[in-house]
Design an enzyme around this catalytic site. Structure first.
Site, PDB file in Angstrom:
ATOM      1  N   CYS A   3       0.962  -0.965   0.074  1.00  0.00           N
ATOM      2  CA  CYS A   3       0.078  -0.157   0.124  1.00  0.00           C
ATOM      3  C   CYS A   3       0.918   1.382   0.149  1.00  0.00           C
ATOM      4  CB  CYS A   3      -1.040   0.067   1.077  1.00  0.00           C
ATOM      5  SG  CYS A   3      -2.508   1.026   0.973  1.00  0.00           S
TER       6      CYS A   3
ATOM      7  N   HIS B 109      -3.451  -5.668   1.290  1.00  0.00           N
ATOM      8  CA  HIS B 109      -2.851  -5.745   2.489  1.00  0.00           C
ATOM      9  C   HIS B 109      -2.791  -7.201   3.163  1.00  0.00           C
ATOM     10  CE1 HIS B 109      -2.249  -1.563   4.087  1.00  0.00           C
ATOM     11  NE2 HIS B 109      -3.257  -1.229   3.234  1.00  0.00           N
TER      12      HIS B 109
ATOM     13  N   GLU C  31      -0.982  -8.602   5.441  1.00  0.00           N
ATOM     14  CA  GLU C  31      -1.405  -8.811   6.730  1.00  0.00           C
ATOM     15  C   GLU C  31      -2.363  -8.766   7.498  1.00  0.00           C
ATOM     16  OE1 GLU C  31      -1.206  -4.468   6.274  1.00  0.00           O
ATOM     17  OE2 GLU C  31      -0.334  -6.112   5.133  1.00  0.00           O
TER      18      GLU C  31
END
Length: 226
Positions: free
Chosen positions: A87, A195, A197
Site C-alpha cells: 500500500c 494488505h 497482513e
C-alpha cells in the site's frame, strides 16, 4: 535457520505491527527499522508497510523516499535482496524509482476499505514464487490513491516480462490492466496495494495473505543473491 525481516517504520506508518505479527505466524524473526537509520542490520528481507508516511503531505511516498533508510533499502535491493512494499510502501517504492509507474487517486475519488479477490498473474517474483498462477486470493484493500498507472511502453514491458504479479478480479480503483501488484525486472522488489497482513487469520475472514508472506520467506531463505 530463522528468516530475519526488517519492517521500515516511517512517521505515520500504521501497519507495521500487523506485518510483524503475520510474519511471526510463519516463524520469521521480524523487527522494526526506523526510517532515520542508514543501515538495515542483518536482514534477509525488507517490508515497507502501509500507513501514511510523513502524513502523505505533497503526495504519498514523496517525502518518505528521502528518508535515510531508503538509501540502504535501495542498496539492499540492488544487491538482490527481497523488498516488498504494501500500500503506502508501494507508493514509496514508485517514488524512489525502485518500481515503475505511479499511484493516483482511485476512480470515483472514493476511499476504499474492503476485501477484494485477487488473481496471481505471475510466479516470477519473491512474493509469488511457488504460488500457482491463476490462484485466487481474498485480501483487503485500504486506500485512496491505489489507482496504478504507467505509460504504454512500461505496461508492455510489465506484461511481456511477467512482472504483473497480482491482478484484481473485479477492479475496484481503476488501475490499468487491473494491476494490484508489480515487480521489478529482477523480481526481487514487489509493490502491491492490497494488505496481506490483514488476511493472516481465518478468524478475521481470510488467511490468504499468508500465502504471499510464505513465498517471501521461502525466497529469502533460498538465499537470493546479494
Amino acid at each position: 535457520m530463522t528468516t530475519r525481516v526488517g519492517v521500515v517504520l516511517f512517521p505515520g506508518t500504521n501497519c507495521e505491527h500487523d506485518v510483524i505479527e503475520a510474519l511471526a505466524r510463519l516463524g520469521a524473526d521480524a523487527s522494526l527499522v526506523w526510517h532515520g537509520e542508514r543501515s538495515l542490520g542483518d536482514v534477509d528481507a525488507m517490508v515497507l508497510p502501509g500507513g501514511f508516511a510523513h502524513g502523505d503531505y505533497l503526495r504519498p511516498g514523496a517525502i518518505a523516499r528521502f528518508s535515510p533508510v531508503m538509501g540502504a533499502v535501495s542498496d539492499f535491493a540492488a544487491a538482490g535482496g527481497p523488498v516488498v512494499g504494501i500500500c503506502n510502501g508501494f507508493q514509496v517504492l514508485t517514488e524512489a524509482h525502485l518500481l515503475p509507474g505511479a499511484l493516483q487517486k482511485n476512480a470515483g475519488l472514493r476511499f476504499l476499505c474492503t476485501p477484494v479477490d485477487l488473481e496471481v498473474a505471475s510466479d516470477r517474483s519473491v512474493l509469488t514464487a511457488g504460488v500457482e498462477v491463476g490462484r485466487r486470493l481474498r485480501i483487503p484493500i485500504n486506500h485512496f490513491e491505489g489507482n496504478y498507472l504507467c505509460d504504454p511502453a512500461t505496461l508492455d514491458e510489465l506484461r511481456a516480462e511477467g512482472r504483473v504479479v497480482l491482478r484484481y478480479v473485479d477492479n475496484p480503483n481503476g488501475s490499468v490492466d487491473d494491476i494490484a501488484g508489480i515487480a521489478n525486472a529482477a523480481g526481487n522488489v514487489v509493490g502491491l496495494m492490497p494488505h496481506p497482513e490483514r488476511a493472516s487469520d481465518p478468524l478475521l475472514g481470510s488467511a490468504d495473505g499468508l500465502v504471499l508472506f510464505a513465498a517471501l520467506l521461502a525466497s529469502a531463505g533460498a538465499g537470493v543473491s546479494r
